[in-house]
Motif scaffolding. Structure first.
Motif, PDB file in Angstrom:
ATOM      1  N   ASN A 139      -4.614  -6.218   0.448  1.00  0.00           N
ATOM      2  CA  ASN A 139      -4.771  -5.320  -0.696  1.00  0.00           C
ATOM      3  C   ASN A 139      -3.416  -5.109  -1.373  1.00  0.00           C
ATOM      4  O   ASN A 139      -2.363  -5.078  -0.710  1.00  0.00           O
ATOM      5  CB  ASN A 139      -5.456  -4.003  -0.328  1.00  0.00           C
ATOM      6  CG  ASN A 139      -4.876  -3.287   0.870  1.00  0.00           C
ATOM      7  OD1 ASN A 139      -4.206  -3.875   1.706  1.00  0.00           O
ATOM      8  ND2 ASN A 139      -5.114  -2.000   0.967  1.00  0.00           N
ATOM      9  N   CYS A 196      -8.515  -5.155  -3.710  1.00  0.00           N
ATOM     10  CA  CYS A 196      -8.784  -5.152  -2.267  1.00  0.00           C
ATOM     11  C   CYS A 196      -8.442  -6.510  -1.656  1.00  0.00           C
ATOM     12  O   CYS A 196      -8.409  -7.539  -2.350  1.00  0.00           O
ATOM     13  CB  CYS A 196     -10.254  -4.868  -2.000  1.00  0.00           C
ATOM     14  SG  CYS A 196     -10.794  -3.236  -2.516  1.00  0.00           S
ATOM     15  N   ALA A 197      -8.264  -6.499  -0.358  1.00  0.00           N
ATOM     16  CA  ALA A 197      -7.913  -7.718   0.373  1.00  0.00           C
ATOM     17  C   ALA A 197      -8.969  -8.821   0.211  1.00  0.00           C
ATOM     18  O   ALA A 197      -8.628  -9.995   0.022  1.00  0.00           O
ATOM     19  CB  ALA A 197      -7.747  -7.379   1.850  1.00  0.00           C
ATOM     20  N   VAL A 214       0.814  -1.221   0.000  1.00  0.00           N
ATOM     21  CA  VAL A 214       0.000   0.000   0.000  1.00  0.00           C
ATOM     22  C   VAL A 214       0.855   1.282   0.000  1.00  0.00           C
ATOM     23  O   VAL A 214       0.702   2.139   0.860  1.00  0.00           O
ATOM     24  CB  VAL A 214      -0.976  -0.006   1.203  1.00  0.00           C
ATOM     25  CG1 VAL A 214      -2.066  -1.032   0.988  1.00  0.00           C
ATOM     26  CG2 VAL A 214      -0.261  -0.317   2.525  1.00  0.00           C
ATOM     27  N   GLU A 259      -1.776  -2.579  -4.204  1.00  0.00           N
ATOM     28  CA  GLU A 259      -1.988  -1.370  -4.993  1.00  0.00           C
ATOM     29  C   GLU A 259      -1.066  -1.330  -6.204  1.00  0.00           C
ATOM     30  O   GLU A 259      -0.200  -2.196  -6.378  1.00  0.00           O
ATOM     31  CB  GLU A 259      -1.801  -0.146  -4.085  1.00  0.00           C
ATOM     32  CG  GLU A 259      -2.829  -0.170  -2.973  1.00  0.00           C
ATOM     33  CD  GLU A 259      -2.824   1.051  -2.079  1.00  0.00           C
ATOM     34  OE1 GLU A 259      -1.839   1.819  -2.094  1.00  0.00           O
ATOM     35  OE2 GLU A 259      -3.824   1.238  -1.358  1.00  0.00           O
ATOM     36  N   CYS A 319     -15.775  -2.537  -0.045  1.00  0.00           N
ATOM     37  CA  CYS A 319     -16.185  -1.548  -1.046  1.00  0.00           C
ATOM     38  C   CYS A 319     -17.292  -2.140  -1.923  1.00  0.00           C
ATOM     39  O   CYS A 319     -17.573  -3.342  -1.882  1.00  0.00           O
ATOM     40  CB  CYS A 319     -14.982  -1.126  -1.898  1.00  0.00           C
ATOM     41  SG  CYS A 319     -14.532  -2.319  -3.174  1.00  0.00           S
ATOM     42  N   SER A 375      -1.875   4.520  -0.568  1.00  0.00           N
ATOM     43  CA  SER A 375      -2.889   4.877   0.445  1.00  0.00           C
ATOM     44  C   SER A 375      -2.371   4.688   1.872  1.00  0.00           C
ATOM     45  O   SER A 375      -2.912   5.279   2.797  1.00  0.00           O
ATOM     46  CB  SER A 375      -4.137   4.009   0.266  1.00  0.00           C
ATOM     47  OG  SER A 375      -3.885   2.686   0.703  1.00  0.00           O
ATOM     48  N   CYS A 389     -13.530  -1.711   8.868  1.00  0.00           N
ATOM     49  CA  CYS A 389     -13.199  -1.839   7.455  1.00  0.00           C
ATOM     50  C   CYS A 389     -14.305  -2.616   6.737  1.00  0.00           C
ATOM     51  O   CYS A 389     -14.307  -3.846   6.741  1.00  0.00           O
ATOM     52  CB  CYS A 389     -11.842  -2.517   7.275  1.00  0.00           C
ATOM     53  SG  CYS A 389     -11.269  -2.345   5.595  1.00  0.00           S
ATOM     54  N   VAL A 390     -15.238  -1.879   6.167  1.00  0.00           N
ATOM     55  CA  VAL A 390     -16.341  -2.518   5.435  1.00  0.00           C
ATOM     56  C   VAL A 390     -15.934  -2.683   3.967  1.00  0.00           C
ATOM     57  O   VAL A 390     -15.127  -1.901   3.459  1.00  0.00           O
ATOM     58  CB  VAL A 390     -17.648  -1.691   5.535  1.00  0.00           C
ATOM     59  CG1 VAL A 390     -18.197  -1.735   6.942  1.00  0.00           C
ATOM     60  CG2 VAL A 390     -17.430  -0.259   5.084  1.00  0.00           C
ATOM     61  N   ILE A 419     -12.661  -9.095   7.538  1.00  0.00           N
ATOM     62  CA  ILE A 419     -11.930  -8.002   6.892  1.00  0.00           C
ATOM     63  C   ILE A 419     -11.395  -7.100   7.994  1.00  0.00           C
ATOM     64  O   ILE A 419     -12.172  -6.571   8.801  1.00  0.00           O
ATOM     65  CB  ILE A 419     -12.859  -7.193   5.957  1.00  0.00           C
ATOM     66  CG1 ILE A 419     -13.573  -8.128   4.979  1.00  0.00           C
ATOM     67  CG2 ILE A 419     -12.064  -6.126   5.210  1.00  0.00           C
ATOM     68  CD1 ILE A 419     -14.775  -7.497   4.294  1.00  0.00           C
TER      69      ILE A 419
END
Ligand code: THU
Length: 133
Positions: A45, A56-57, A22, A47, A89, A25, A86-87, A78
């Motif tokens: 995740n 994403c993870a 990452v 990037e 996406c 971010s 961490c919801v 998650i």
């Protein structure tokens, strides 16, 4: 026992977080997906300098599992590092809908606080494979 099993899955998700790539971010996410047969798939995740190829993870974990022949899943954890839970996406919600419409989704923040959701709660009136039959 289910509670112990969930705690173990949470540990797996936090362990997966360590491999998050990452550089842009700095938002580390780890996921752990439990298959019906008990097998666990981890994901982080990943990037990209071109941004859009970022994955994403949750999707890393799910795609690892599907690419190894698994299609039945019980739950996914998650784990983020920030204050908010961490919801998943929107894209990940739709991908989970494809393979695991009844999956339990356990979201954690960096303090280890958790909340469990159904996919129906996170993605109501969703479009899925049966619509194409
Ligand atoms: N991300 C995940 O891996 N899972 C989520 O549930 C939310 C977002 C990642 C994508 C990107 O690498 C970073 O977090 C910031 O959006």
């Amino acid at each position: 026992m289910e509670k112990a099993e969930i705690q173990a899955l949470i540990r797996e998700a936090f362990a997966a977080q360590k491999f998050a790539y990452v550089p842009y971010s700095h938002f580390h996410v780890g996921a752990a997906l439990r298959g019906k047969n008990g097998q666990v798939f981890r994901g982080c995740n990943i990037e990209n300098a071109s941004y859009t190829p970022t994955i994403c993870a949750e999707r890393t974990a799910l795609f690892k599992a599907v690419s190894e022949g698994h299609r039945d899943f019980v739950r996914i954890v998650i784990a983020g590092r920030s204050r908010e839970l961490c919801v998943p996406c929107g894209v990940c919600r739709q991908v989970l809908r494809e393979f695991a419409p009844n999956i339990e989704i356990i979201c954690l923040n960096g303090a280890g606080e958790e909340r469990t959701f159904t996919l129906e709660e996170l993605l109501p009136h969703s479009f899925g494979p049966e619509y194409l039959l």
